[in-house]
Design an enzyme around this catalytic site. Structure first.
Site, short mmCIF file in Angstrom:
data_model
loop_
_atom_site.label_atom_id
_atom_site.label_comp_id
_atom_site.label_asym_id
_atom_site.label_seq_id
_atom_site.Cartn_x
_atom_site.Cartn_y
_atom_site.Cartn_z
CD GLU A 160 -0.74 -2.09 2.53
OE1 GLU A 160 0.30 -2.52 2.02
OE2 GLU A 160 -1.27 -2.61 3.50
NE ARG A 172 10.78 -29.72 -7.67
CZ ARG A 172 11.64 -30.50 -8.31
NH1 ARG A 172 12.59 -29.96 -9.08
NH2 ARG A 172 11.58 -31.80 -8.18
CG ASP A 190 13.84 -40.75 -8.50
OD1 ASP A 190 13.96 -41.92 -8.88
OD2 ASP A 190 12.80 -40.28 -8.01
C1 AOF Z 1 0.62 -4.93 4.66
N1 AOF Z 1 1.17 -4.81 3.42
O1 AOF Z 1 2.65 -5.41 1.88
C2 AOF Z 1 2.64 -6.59 3.91
C3 AOF Z 1 2.00 -6.74 5.17
O2 AOF Z 1 7.91 -6.29 9.61
P1 AOF Z 1 6.99 -5.64 8.64
O3 AOF Z 1 6.84 -4.16 8.87
O4 AOF Z 1 7.31 -5.96 7.18
O5 AOF Z 1 5.53 -6.23 8.93
C4 AOF Z 1 5.27 -7.56 8.63
C5 AOF Z 1 3.81 -7.88 8.91
O6 AOF Z 1 2.98 -6.99 8.18
C6 AOF Z 1 3.46 -9.28 8.44
O7 AOF Z 1 3.56 -10.22 9.49
C7 AOF Z 1 2.02 -9.12 7.98
O8 AOF Z 1 1.12 -9.21 9.07
C8 AOF Z 1 2.00 -7.69 7.44
N2 AOF Z 1 2.40 -7.70 6.02
N3 AOF Z 1 0.99 -5.90 5.49
O9 AOF Z 1 -0.22 -4.10 5.02
C9 AOF Z 1 2.17 -5.60 3.02
N4 AOF Z 1 3.67 -7.38 3.54
ZN ZN Z 2 1.76 -2.62 6.06
#
Ligand code: AOF
Ligand code: ZN
Length: 377
Positions: free
Chosen positions: A46, A179, A195
């Site tokens: 965002e 993968r 394999d």
């Molecule tokens: C969002 N938008 O693009 C993502 C989210 O350590 P941080 O600041 O990167 O926060 C990680 C947490 O934020 C992650 O555990 C998840 O709950 C959320 N990720 N949230 O609004 C994003 N990647």
């Molecule tokens: Zn966020």
């Protein structure tokens, strides 16, 4: 939201242990800015979309995002703050963030700020996209998934062991996509010896990729004086981790380490790797998902120990009709349907002539082990 999902998928296999997230801004029916979360620790989708707009969104602008915006500071600052500051008055969300720190909190926070919030748009798809993250963030450990390719009668090989090929090329290409998604692949020693697989992800049109490659080998049977399996010698050998017990012999451990292969020696009372210890170690190393590609012994042990969290089964329109053919899973004595292992959140897809059925594994209360199969364990 469909477009936001596409944006999210640009992070396929690159965001672990963080989720894939896509976001975009719509003004007067037109997409004017887009963003996608690209890597763990990096800026959130965002924020990137707001940044890409380059100026305050027009009145009436709507932000679409596949995952509930974060509402805690984290490493990157709360997205709810950025959204409120931007002046956007309408936010449309796909999935609720299962992270206990978030879990719907953003909806309150944004509404308190006078923002209209629409939730649950393409929620199933948005949730399914992050099947690894969802498990990781709620359990603190890796999602252990298994993959099998079976005939219509549930077999993975002829009585001779021949299994090339059961599924068609499109299904085998689909395996490469998974993968590429999972941070790690795992196989048993038997598969490595029989394999001699590469265990890389070869997706058409993309650079070949090498996930972490786990070889489960409680006694280091796969370490030989003759030709070594290629996962111990190829250019990605530093990405190979042999998972073993203290019962395999230090000479072999030294030999692997000299080659540049990693070795995890996990405590175990038996000659088999303890899966509980394996989960713990993966959590410690922040490895959020492991895709087990067999063989049947390892996968059957996983099931018996209630350790498979998620299952992928490709099924080909082929019949062996041979009771001595090799089945996908053995080792249980299931006497009543009430004691069957079932899948939840099931998804079916048609891939060429084959189908893929996948879902979360739900274990019955009672599971009886067939001691004639697992008597030695
Ligand atoms: C969002 N938008 O693009 C993502 C989210 O350590 P941080 O600041 O990167 O926060 C990680 C947490 O934020 C992650 O555990 C998840 O709950 C959320 N990720 N949230 O609004 C994003 N990647
Ligand atoms: Zn966020």
């Amino acid at each position: 939201m469909r477009r936001a999902l596409e944006l999210a998928r640009t992070g396929w296999g690159r965001t672990h242990p963080n989720p894939m997230v896509g976001a975009l801004i719509v003004e007067e029916g037109r997409i004017v800015a887009e963003g996608a979360h690209a890597e763990d620790g990096g800026p959130h989708a965002e924020r990137l979309a707001l940044l890409a707009r380059g100026k305050p969104p027009r009145p009436g602008a709507t932000l679409y995002v596949t995952l509930e915006p974060c509402s805690t500071a984290g490493r990157t600052g709360a997205c709810t703050d950025a959204i409120i500051a931007s002046g956007i008055r309408h936010v449309v969300v796909g999935a609720t963030d299962p992270n206990p720190a978030h879990a719907g909190r953003a909806f309150e926070v944004l509404r308190q700020a006078g923002i209209e919030v629409t939730t649950g748009v393409l929620a199933d798809e948005c949730r399914d996209l992050n099947l690894i993250f969802n498990h990781w963030i709620t359990t603190g450990g890796p999602l252990l998934a298994t993959k099998s390719a079976v005939t219509l009668d549930g077999m993975i090989a002829c009585r001779t062991g021949d299994s090339k090929w059961i599924t068609g090329e499109p299904a085998r290409e689909d395996v490469m996509r998974w993968r590429r998604l999972f941070p790690a692949i795992a196989v048993g020693a038997g598969t490595v010896m029989k394999d001699n697989p590469k265990l890389t992800a070869r997706v058409p049109g993309a650079e070949p990729w090498c996930p972490i490659r786990f070889v489960f080998d409680g006694l280091l049977r796969s370490v030989t004086d003759r030709t070594m399996p290629q996962v111990y010698t190829d250019e990605h050998r530093a990405r190979t981790v042999v998972v073993t017990t203290p019962h395999g012999g230090m000479g072999y451990v030294r030999k692997l380490r000299e080659l540049g292969v990693q070795v995890w020696i996990l405590p175990s009372p038996t000659q088999r790797v303890s899966l509980g210890e394996f989960r713990r170690k993966c959590a410690e190393e922040r490895i959020s998902g492991v895709y087990f590609e067999g063989g049947p012994t390892l996968v059957s042990q996983l099931l018996r120990d209630r350790q498979i969290d998620y299952l992928f089964a490709y099924r080909a329109p082929v019949l062996l009709a041979d009771a001595r053919a090799k089945t996908m899973l053995t080792g249980l004595r299931t006497e009543r349907m009430a004691d069957a292992v079932r899948l939840a959140d099931v998804r079916h897809s048609v891939i060429g002539d084959d189908t893929l059925t996948r879902g979360r594994v739900v274990y019955p209360e009672r599971m009886f082990v067939d001691e004639t199969v697992f008597g030695l364990g």
